[in-house]
Enzyme design. Structure first.
Site, PDB file in Angstrom:
ATOM      1  CB  SER A 125      -0.889   0.006   1.249  1.00 37.20           C
ATOM      2  OG  SER A 125      -1.404   1.299   1.485  1.00 37.20           O
ATOM      3  CD  GLU A 127      -1.755   5.260   5.519  1.00 36.41           C
ATOM      4  OE1 GLU A 127      -2.326   5.847   4.583  1.00 36.41           O
ATOM      5  OE2 GLU A 127      -1.622   5.771   6.659  1.00 36.41           O
ATOM      6  CE1 TYR A 148      -4.176  -1.466   5.591  1.00 36.75           C
ATOM      7  CE2 TYR A 148      -3.051   0.527   4.848  1.00 36.75           C
ATOM      8  CZ  TYR A 148      -3.704  -0.666   4.571  1.00 36.75           C
ATOM      9  OH  TYR A 148      -3.874  -1.043   3.260  1.00 36.75           O
ATOM     10  CE  LYS A 152      -2.116  -3.745   3.428  1.00 34.86           C
ATOM     11  NZ  LYS A 152      -2.461  -4.985   2.701  1.00 34.86           N
ATOM     12  NE  ARG A 190     -20.886   3.564  -1.914  1.00 35.51           N
ATOM     13  CZ  ARG A 190     -21.441   2.432  -1.514  1.00 35.51           C
ATOM     14  NH1 ARG A 190     -20.688   1.477  -1.007  1.00 35.51           N
ATOM     15  NH2 ARG A 190     -22.740   2.241  -1.653  1.00 35.51           N
TER      16      ARG A 190
HETATM   17  P1  NAP Z   1     -11.643  -4.271   1.899  1.00 39.69           P
HETATM   18  O1  NAP Z   1     -12.780  -3.914   1.023  1.00 39.69           O
HETATM   19  O2  NAP Z   1     -11.593  -3.766   3.297  1.00 39.69           O
HETATM   20  O3  NAP Z   1     -11.550  -5.877   1.928  1.00 39.69           O
HETATM   21  C1  NAP Z   1     -10.737  -6.537   2.863  1.00 39.69           C
HETATM   22  C2  NAP Z   1     -10.969  -8.026   2.771  1.00 39.69           C
HETATM   23  O4  NAP Z   1     -10.164  -8.684   3.794  1.00 39.69           O
HETATM   24  C3  NAP Z   1     -12.435  -8.447   3.041  1.00 39.69           C
HETATM   25  O5  NAP Z   1     -12.746  -9.534   2.204  1.00 39.69           O
HETATM   26  C4  NAP Z   1     -12.380  -8.910   4.493  1.00 39.69           C
HETATM   27  O6  NAP Z   1     -13.360  -9.852   4.820  1.00 39.69           O
HETATM   28  C5  NAP Z   1     -11.013  -9.580   4.508  1.00 39.69           C
HETATM   29  N1  NAP Z   1     -10.504  -9.781   5.870  1.00 39.69           N
HETATM   30  C6  NAP Z   1     -10.419  -8.871   6.873  1.00 39.69           C
HETATM   31  N2  NAP Z   1      -9.909  -9.443   7.973  1.00 39.69           N
HETATM   32  C7  NAP Z   1      -9.655 -10.741   7.660  1.00 39.69           C
HETATM   33  C8  NAP Z   1      -9.116 -11.850   8.365  1.00 39.69           C
HETATM   34  N3  NAP Z   1      -8.750 -11.759   9.661  1.00 39.69           N
HETATM   35  N4  NAP Z   1      -9.000 -13.042   7.732  1.00 39.69           N
HETATM   36  C9  NAP Z   1      -9.400 -13.167   6.444  1.00 39.69           C
HETATM   37  N5  NAP Z   1      -9.931 -12.159   5.718  1.00 39.69           N
HETATM   38  C10 NAP Z   1     -10.042 -10.963   6.325  1.00 39.69           C
HETATM   39  O7  NAP Z   1     -10.256  -3.833   1.220  1.00 39.69           O
HETATM   40  P2  NAP Z   1      -9.942  -3.520  -0.323  1.00 39.69           P
HETATM   41  O8  NAP Z   1     -10.140  -2.064  -0.546  1.00 39.69           O
HETATM   42  O9  NAP Z   1     -10.613  -4.506  -1.165  1.00 39.69           O
HETATM   43  O10 NAP Z   1      -8.364  -3.756  -0.341  1.00 39.69           O
HETATM   44  C11 NAP Z   1      -7.806  -5.018  -0.675  1.00 39.69           C
HETATM   45  C12 NAP Z   1      -6.360  -5.061  -0.183  1.00 39.69           C
HETATM   46  O11 NAP Z   1      -5.601  -4.030  -0.809  1.00 39.69           O
HETATM   47  C13 NAP Z   1      -6.177  -4.878   1.309  1.00 39.69           C
HETATM   48  O12 NAP Z   1      -5.072  -5.645   1.717  1.00 39.69           O
HETATM   49  C14 NAP Z   1      -5.853  -3.401   1.448  1.00 39.69           C
HETATM   50  O13 NAP Z   1      -5.126  -3.164   2.628  1.00 39.69           O
HETATM   51  C15 NAP Z   1      -5.015  -3.188   0.197  1.00 39.69           C
HETATM   52  N6  NAP Z   1      -5.016  -1.836  -0.365  1.00 39.69           N
HETATM   53  C16 NAP Z   1      -6.196  -1.226  -0.671  1.00 39.69           C
HETATM   54  C17 NAP Z   1      -6.166   0.027  -1.264  1.00 39.69           C
HETATM   55  C18 NAP Z   1      -7.439   0.753  -1.627  1.00 39.69           C
HETATM   56  O14 NAP Z   1      -7.375   1.962  -1.864  1.00 39.69           O
HETATM   57  N7  NAP Z   1      -8.559   0.061  -1.721  1.00 39.69           N
HETATM   58  C19 NAP Z   1      -4.935   0.649  -1.545  1.00 39.69           C
HETATM   59  C20 NAP Z   1      -3.765  -0.019  -1.229  1.00 39.69           C
HETATM   60  C21 NAP Z   1      -3.801  -1.270  -0.658  1.00 39.69           C
HETATM   61  P3  NAP Z   1     -14.821  -9.405   5.429  1.00 39.69           P
HETATM   62  O15 NAP Z   1     -15.667  -9.093   4.232  1.00 39.69           O
HETATM   63  O16 NAP Z   1     -15.247 -10.617   6.146  1.00 39.69           O
HETATM   64  O17 NAP Z   1     -14.580  -8.226   6.299  1.00 39.69           O
HETATM   65  N1  GDD Z   2     -12.409   7.663   6.262  1.00 41.07           N
HETATM   66  C1  GDD Z   2     -12.488   8.998   6.423  1.00 41.07           C
HETATM   67  N2  GDD Z   2     -13.606   9.535   7.007  1.00 41.07           N
HETATM   68  N3  GDD Z   2     -11.455   9.772   6.012  1.00 41.07           N
HETATM   69  C2  GDD Z   2     -11.583  11.117   6.155  1.00 41.07           C
HETATM   70  C3  GDD Z   2     -12.701  11.715   6.720  1.00 41.07           C
HETATM   71  C4  GDD Z   2     -13.752  10.885   7.184  1.00 41.07           C
HETATM   72  O1  GDD Z   2     -14.776  11.332   7.715  1.00 41.07           O
HETATM   73  N4  GDD Z   2     -12.519  13.055   6.709  1.00 41.07           N
HETATM   74  C5  GDD Z   2     -11.332  13.279   6.140  1.00 41.07           C
HETATM   75  N5  GDD Z   2     -10.749  12.097   5.820  1.00 41.07           N
HETATM   76  C6  GDD Z   2      -9.409  11.939   5.220  1.00 41.07           C
HETATM   77  C7  GDD Z   2      -8.500  10.972   5.984  1.00 41.07           C
HETATM   78  O2  GDD Z   2      -7.960  11.614   7.142  1.00 41.07           O
HETATM   79  C8  GDD Z   2      -7.470  10.666   4.910  1.00 41.07           C
HETATM   80  O3  GDD Z   2      -6.498  11.679   4.881  1.00 41.07           O
HETATM   81  C9  GDD Z   2      -8.267  10.713   3.611  1.00 41.07           C
HETATM   82  O4  GDD Z   2      -9.529  11.344   3.931  1.00 41.07           O
HETATM   83  C10 GDD Z   2      -8.554   9.348   2.999  1.00 41.07           C
HETATM   84  O5  GDD Z   2      -9.071   8.501   4.006  1.00 41.07           O
HETATM   85  P1  GDD Z   2      -9.666   7.053   3.654  1.00 41.07           P
HETATM   86  O6  GDD Z   2     -10.663   7.160   2.574  1.00 41.07           O
HETATM   87  O7  GDD Z   2     -10.070   6.429   4.938  1.00 41.07           O
HETATM   88  O8  GDD Z   2      -8.423   6.291   2.993  1.00 41.07           O
HETATM   89  P2  GDD Z   2      -6.892   6.160   3.455  1.00 41.07           P
HETATM   90  O9  GDD Z   2      -6.068   6.993   2.524  1.00 41.07           O
HETATM   91  O10 GDD Z   2      -6.738   6.417   4.900  1.00 41.07           O
HETATM   92  O11 GDD Z   2      -6.594   4.605   3.225  1.00 41.07           O
HETATM   93  C11 GDD Z   2      -6.985   3.956   2.023  1.00 41.07           C
HETATM   94  O12 GDD Z   2      -5.947   4.024   1.075  1.00 41.07           O
HETATM   95  C12 GDD Z   2      -4.747   3.320   1.429  1.00 41.07           C
HETATM   96  C13 GDD Z   2      -3.736   3.525   0.290  1.00 41.07           C
HETATM   97  O13 GDD Z   2      -3.066   4.740   0.465  1.00 41.07           O
HETATM   98  C14 GDD Z   2      -7.350   2.507   2.382  1.00 41.07           C
HETATM   99  O14 GDD Z   2      -7.950   1.896   1.270  1.00 41.07           O
HETATM  100  C15 GDD Z   2      -6.111   1.693   2.748  1.00 41.07           C
HETATM  101  O15 GDD Z   2      -6.464   0.315   2.890  1.00 41.07           O
HETATM  102  C16 GDD Z   2      -5.080   1.851   1.613  1.00 41.07           C
HETATM  103  O16 GDD Z   2      -3.920   1.104   1.885  1.00 41.07           O
END
Ligand code: NAP
Ligand code: GDD
Length: 328
Positions: A125, A127, A148, A152, A190
């Protein structure tokens, strides 16, 4: 026919990836956990739940991972499972370390022992980079700013170590934020688009948010899962940044979403609540995806403005049909 196993198939990326792999003719397996509520909703919405093979496994339970990996013997494993919400990682640091950090190590160990021929994609990630001004690439310094992010980094370094020490095929995608209509409701994009839909339909008056100045490099999840697959079609494992190369503030996302919906000035609908500020924050994240473009031939398709519109439109339709949860 190739076989793929996806940990975290019920999540945003897992469901997009499952759909993509099915379209390529894969036999798709996915792990899921027992919960007291429905958690297959994304797979059901995409109408792919009956085409995927679901197996119980939890990243905190080595035996369950050993069992499923030994049984499926997948050609490709996509390790997407994680406690993925940065905000919650400050409240649940031990759980996050166990799932997001050690959990990846458990997957690598299970593959080493029971299915060494499997190629692994691991979800690293942006992050991991933390706060620094430059545009990030695969060699940028890792200076995480959340439990987190620390977890990672542990998983990322373990992946590199296992690749080198045991000659395992483990590729790491360093993905920047990617969103979609299937994004979890707690993530800021979202959270905004679902609130816009409810406000427009007079079912909610305001939305409470935290730091509006933070900037992120937001892409579309559907584009990003394709990059995961491309990494596993290479002859050699490697690390790749996947991003769009531009960042926008939360305030900009708000502006675009409220204006596009017809509600106008977001300031009439937003409260700032301290509880959404994090103990440590990343001000700006932008990635350089030129290595992925050169080696994989990947680049993002969907533009930021299109992504905002897609999420606003989809949430409006969902809310009209009372299909957005009221939990957040
Ligand atoms: P997500 O929607 O939160 O999905 C996470 C998945 O992990 C869900 O299927 C969840 O299952 C499962 N999970 C959580 N705890 C678990 C456990 N203890 N054992 C087995 N499964 C477990 O995340 P995503 O956005 O699809 O992201 C996918 C991956 O990419 C994650 O590793 C995330 O950290 C990484 N990532 C995401 C982003 C992003 O912007 N989306 C960016 C960089 C990296 P449940 O449905 O049961 O909760
Ligand atoms: N969630 C959330 N809720 N974030 C907020 C809010 C709020 O009400 N208000 C401001 N923010 C700001 C957070 O402080 C952060 O700086 C930014 O919005 C994005 O927050 P998130 O959407 O929660 O995502 P993230 O950047 O912390 O993490 C996501 O991206 C990572 C990759 O850089 C997640 O998907 C991680 O799993 C992923 O690794």
């Amino acid at each position: 026919m190739k076989t793929a196993l996806i940990t975290g198939i019920t999540g945003q990326d897992g469901s997009y990836l499952a759909k993509f792999l099915l379209s390529k003719g894969y036999d798709v397996y996915g792990t899921y956990r027992r919960t007291s509520h429905r958690q297959l909703e994304r797979l059901v919405s995409m109408q792919i739940h009956k085409q995927t093979n679901l197996e119980y496994a939890d990243l905190t339970d080595q035996i369950s991972l050993n069992h499923v990996i030994k049984k499926v013997q997948p050609d490709e494993i996509y390790n997407l499972a994680a406690q993925s919400f940065v905000g919650v990682s400050f409240y649940e640091p031990f759980l996050t370390s166990n799932v997001t950090g050690l959990g990846a190590l458990r997957v690598f160990e299970a593959v080493r022992e029971f299915s060494p021929h499997s190629k692994i994609y691991h979800a690293s990630s942006s992050e991991m980079f933390g706060n620094s001004a430059e545009i990030k690439n695969e060699n940028s310094r890792l200076y995480p700013a959340s439990p987190y992010g620390v977890s990672k980094v542990y998983a990322h370094k373990s992946a590199q170590l296992y690749r080198k020490s045991y000659d395992m095929f483990i590729s790491c995608g360093i993905l920047f934020n990617h969103e979609s209509p299937f994004r979890g409701l707690e993530f800021v994009t979202r959270k905004i688009t679902s609130a816009v839909a409810k406000i427009k339909l007079n079912r909610q008056k305001k939305i409470s948010l935290g730091n509006l100045k933070a900037k992120r490099d937001w892409g579309f999840a559907g584009d990003y899962v394709k990059a995961m697959w491309m990494m596993l079609q290479q002859d050699e494992p490697d690390d790749f940044v996947i991003s769009t190369g531009e960042s926008h503030s939360v305030e900009d996302f708000l502006t675009k979403a409220f204006e596009y919906s017809g509600l106008g000035n977001w300031e009439n609908f937003v409260d700032i609540d301290k509880k959404y500020f994090r103990p440590s924050e990343i001000d700006d994240l932008v990635g350089d995806y030129s290595k992925a473009e050169k080696i994989l031939g990947w680049k993002p398709d969907m533009k930021y403005e299109e992504l905002v519109k897609l999420m606003v439109d989809t949430d409006f339709t969902l809310e009209q049909n009372n299909k957005i949860d009221d939990n957040f």
